[in-house]
Design an enzyme around this catalytic site. Sequence first.
Site, PDB file in Angstrom:
ATOM      1  N   HIS A  57       0.848  -1.206   0.000  1.00 60.21           N
ATOM      2  CA  HIS A  57       0.000   0.000   0.000  1.00 60.21           C
ATOM      3  C   HIS A  57       0.878   1.249   0.000  1.00 60.21           C
ATOM      4  O   HIS A  57       1.499   1.583   1.014  1.00 60.21           O
ATOM      5  CB  HIS A  57      -0.939   0.024   1.216  1.00 60.21           C
ATOM      6  CG  HIS A  57      -1.922   1.153   1.136  1.00 60.21           C
ATOM      7  ND1 HIS A  57      -3.269   0.943   0.923  1.00 60.21           N
ATOM      8  CD2 HIS A  57      -1.758   2.498   1.187  1.00 60.21           C
ATOM      9  CE1 HIS A  57      -3.885   2.113   0.868  1.00 60.21           C
ATOM     10  NE2 HIS A  57      -2.983   3.075   1.024  1.00 60.21           N
ATOM     11  N   HIS A  59       1.564   5.369  -2.194  1.00 57.98           N
ATOM     12  CA  HIS A  59       1.091   6.418  -3.116  1.00 57.98           C
ATOM     13  C   HIS A  59       2.298   7.003  -3.818  1.00 57.98           C
ATOM     14  O   HIS A  59       2.902   7.975  -3.342  1.00 57.98           O
ATOM     15  CB  HIS A  59       0.335   7.502  -2.353  1.00 57.98           C
ATOM     16  CG  HIS A  59      -0.950   7.014  -1.761  1.00 57.98           C
ATOM     17  ND1 HIS A  59      -2.172   7.201  -2.364  1.00 57.98           N
ATOM     18  CD2 HIS A  59      -1.194   6.293  -0.640  1.00 57.98           C
ATOM     19  CE1 HIS A  59      -3.117   6.632  -1.627  1.00 57.98           C
ATOM     20  NE2 HIS A  59      -2.547   6.066  -0.575  1.00 57.98           N
ATOM     21  N   GLN A 152      -9.548   9.392  -5.419  1.00 62.87           N
ATOM     22  CA  GLN A 152      -9.212  10.080  -4.165  1.00 62.87           C
ATOM     23  C   GLN A 152     -10.331  11.008  -3.681  1.00 62.87           C
ATOM     24  O   GLN A 152     -10.576  11.129  -2.482  1.00 62.87           O
ATOM     25  CB  GLN A 152      -7.927  10.899  -4.362  1.00 62.87           C
ATOM     26  CG  GLN A 152      -7.569  11.839  -3.242  1.00 62.87           C
ATOM     27  CD  GLN A 152      -7.010  11.143  -2.019  1.00 62.87           C
ATOM     28  OE1 GLN A 152      -5.858  10.745  -1.995  1.00 62.87           O
ATOM     29  NE2 GLN A 152      -7.833  10.970  -0.996  1.00 62.87           N
ATOM     30  N   HIS A 210      -9.182   1.912   0.034  1.00 62.36           N
ATOM     31  CA  HIS A 210      -9.019   2.604   1.307  1.00 62.36           C
ATOM     32  C   HIS A 210     -10.353   2.423   2.015  1.00 62.36           C
ATOM     33  O   HIS A 210     -11.388   2.882   1.510  1.00 62.36           O
ATOM     34  CB  HIS A 210      -8.746   4.090   1.088  1.00 62.36           C
ATOM     35  CG  HIS A 210      -7.374   4.386   0.582  1.00 62.36           C
ATOM     36  ND1 HIS A 210      -6.928   3.988  -0.654  1.00 62.36           N
ATOM     37  CD2 HIS A 210      -6.344   5.056   1.160  1.00 62.36           C
ATOM     38  CE1 HIS A 210      -5.679   4.391  -0.810  1.00 62.36           C
ATOM     39  NE2 HIS A 210      -5.293   5.042   0.273  1.00 62.36           N
ATOM     40  N   GLU A 213     -10.920   4.472   6.899  1.00 61.41           N
ATOM     41  CA  GLU A 213      -9.754   5.146   7.482  1.00 61.41           C
ATOM     42  C   GLU A 213     -10.270   6.344   8.273  1.00 61.41           C
ATOM     43  O   GLU A 213     -10.144   7.507   7.867  1.00 61.41           O
ATOM     44  CB  GLU A 213      -8.751   5.579   6.403  1.00 61.41           C
ATOM     45  CG  GLU A 213      -7.433   6.050   7.006  1.00 61.41           C
ATOM     46  CD  GLU A 213      -6.429   6.523   5.980  1.00 61.41           C
ATOM     47  OE1 GLU A 213      -6.778   6.625   4.794  1.00 61.41           O
ATOM     48  OE2 GLU A 213      -5.274   6.793   6.369  1.00 61.41           O
ATOM     49  N   ASP A 309       2.226   3.201   3.011  1.00 64.32           N
ATOM     50  CA  ASP A 309       1.255   4.223   2.616  1.00 64.32           C
ATOM     51  C   ASP A 309       1.924   5.449   1.998  1.00 64.32           C
ATOM     52  O   ASP A 309       1.647   5.790   0.860  1.00 64.32           O
ATOM     53  CB  ASP A 309       0.354   4.628   3.795  1.00 64.32           C
ATOM     54  CG  ASP A 309      -0.945   5.284   3.337  1.00 64.32           C
ATOM     55  OD1 ASP A 309      -1.211   5.315   2.126  1.00 64.32           O
ATOM     56  OD2 ASP A 309      -1.696   5.769   4.206  1.00 64.32           O
ATOM     57  N   TRP A 315       0.452  13.762   3.407  1.00 65.70           N
ATOM     58  CA  TRP A 315      -0.144  13.075   4.542  1.00 65.70           C
ATOM     59  C   TRP A 315       0.864  12.683   5.613  1.00 65.70           C
ATOM     60  O   TRP A 315       0.542  12.523   6.767  1.00 65.70           O
ATOM     61  CB  TRP A 315      -0.877  11.802   4.052  1.00 65.70           C
ATOM     62  CG  TRP A 315      -2.027  12.115   3.170  1.00 65.70           C
ATOM     63  CD1 TRP A 315      -3.312  12.377   3.553  1.00 65.70           C
ATOM     64  CD2 TRP A 315      -2.024  12.201   1.738  1.00 65.70           C
ATOM     65  NE1 TRP A 315      -4.091  12.633   2.457  1.00 65.70           N
ATOM     66  CE2 TRP A 315      -3.327  12.532   1.328  1.00 65.70           C
ATOM     67  CE3 TRP A 315      -1.033  12.043   0.762  1.00 65.70           C
ATOM     68  CZ2 TRP A 315      -3.677  12.705  -0.003  1.00 65.70           C
ATOM     69  CZ3 TRP A 315      -1.384  12.211  -0.568  1.00 65.70           C
ATOM     70  CH2 TRP A 315      -2.691  12.532  -0.944  1.00 65.70           C
TER      71      TRP A 315
HETATM   72 FE   FE2 Z   1      -3.338   5.173   1.218  1.00 65.68          FE
END
Ligand code: FE2
Length: 431
Positions: A57, A59, A152, A210, A213, A309, A315
């Site tokens: 996982h 990005h 997203q 996702h 979360e 992630d 993030w």
């Molecule tokens: Fe993610």
Amino acid sequence: MLDLLIRNANLPDGRSGMDIAIANGRFEAIDRGISAQAVKTIDASGRLVTPPFIDPHFHMDATLSLGLPRLNRSGTLLEGIALWGELKPLLTHEAVVERALRYCDLAVSQGLLSIRSHVDICDDRLLAVDALLDVREQVKSYIDLQLVAFPQDGLFRAANAEHNLLRALDKGVDIVGGIPHFERTMEDGAASVKRLCEIAADRGLRVDFHCDETDDPMSRHIETLAAQTIRLGLQGRVAGSHLTSMHSMDNYYVSKLLPLIAEAQIHAIPNPLINTTLQGRHDTYPKRRGITRIPELMAHGVNIALGQDCCMDPWYSMGSADMLEVAHMAVHVSQMTSVEAKGQIFDAVTTNSARAMGIDDYGLEKGNAANCVILQARDPIEAIRLKATRLCVIRNGQIISETPSKTAALALPGRPSQLDSANYAPVDHSQ
Ligand code: FE2
């Protein structure tokens, strides 16, 4: 004649004194006392040789963009999404490719050779999709890169999300993504799960959402995901990433949910580094850790694969492509401190992730692709504890990265002149 022979290796399953013979890019034999000649021989000297690390996982379209166009001040998921929305119009194909390739260099140096990356499809230009498809092609000789079409901004919240998601899949993106907890309502979230699972079933693709979360214990999209998985016959092909709401759920409800997740054969992908920083932000004290119920899921037979992630993006400002750092955090926040539990956590950044991503041809077995990493540690527990140096990274039988061992030169009266942290405090874990 072998291409490569690794002598005197410890293996993750506890075997020691093993030789690993490699020819034509594949493991030829793994046994004691192999006598064949080899072009190159490496003495592992009792260090751990492991299959490569896997990050299921990530990005990659956002990685290494920290500070662009500004930093996340609140540290929340929602400011991160808003910040990414500010950055998206400013992205260029060349910059996304350049950052992704730089990240892949780092990943290789950390023995991380398979990555599943979500890619945002809510930009009508599909700029990030085209960029990461280019990257997937450029790195394919050294990294297996899977791409997830990730809406997203929400499948129903963003006007063109479904159209763009289908365009991304048509371009060759591998997997169907989603973000049900970000849709406008619980009902929209459930509807997005149903619609996206149907798209995956129609196209014969895998699913990775996702999912939940959030700290909201009523965020139960994982239940819908499990039910849709069973209805559409997608068992074993679906992953639920994050699942942080499960941390806060009512225990009675979870006692019903865990067997349902197991029945659907959903792969659970917690991301302990980032979710310990993102979750619990509305709490005073006590502050929830916001990590899903890893040992309980494992006890129900659910495959747990740990993800990183993010690495230096809107993030998460930290990260170093180090799946042992991910494992280290998982041991702490999940309180998985027994010998058995730490072994399970090591599996969660190696073999379990291979299962979650559907990677065959993985592992230290005769006939498999000769992909492995020599660590400056003797066993998986020491590897996690030290976040051990990757001494040598091997892909298809070729050495693609080497790092010198970490050894301190000491100048202390009456004490040793050198300290190798991996030989500092030997422990017999069988006791
Ligand atoms: Fe993610």
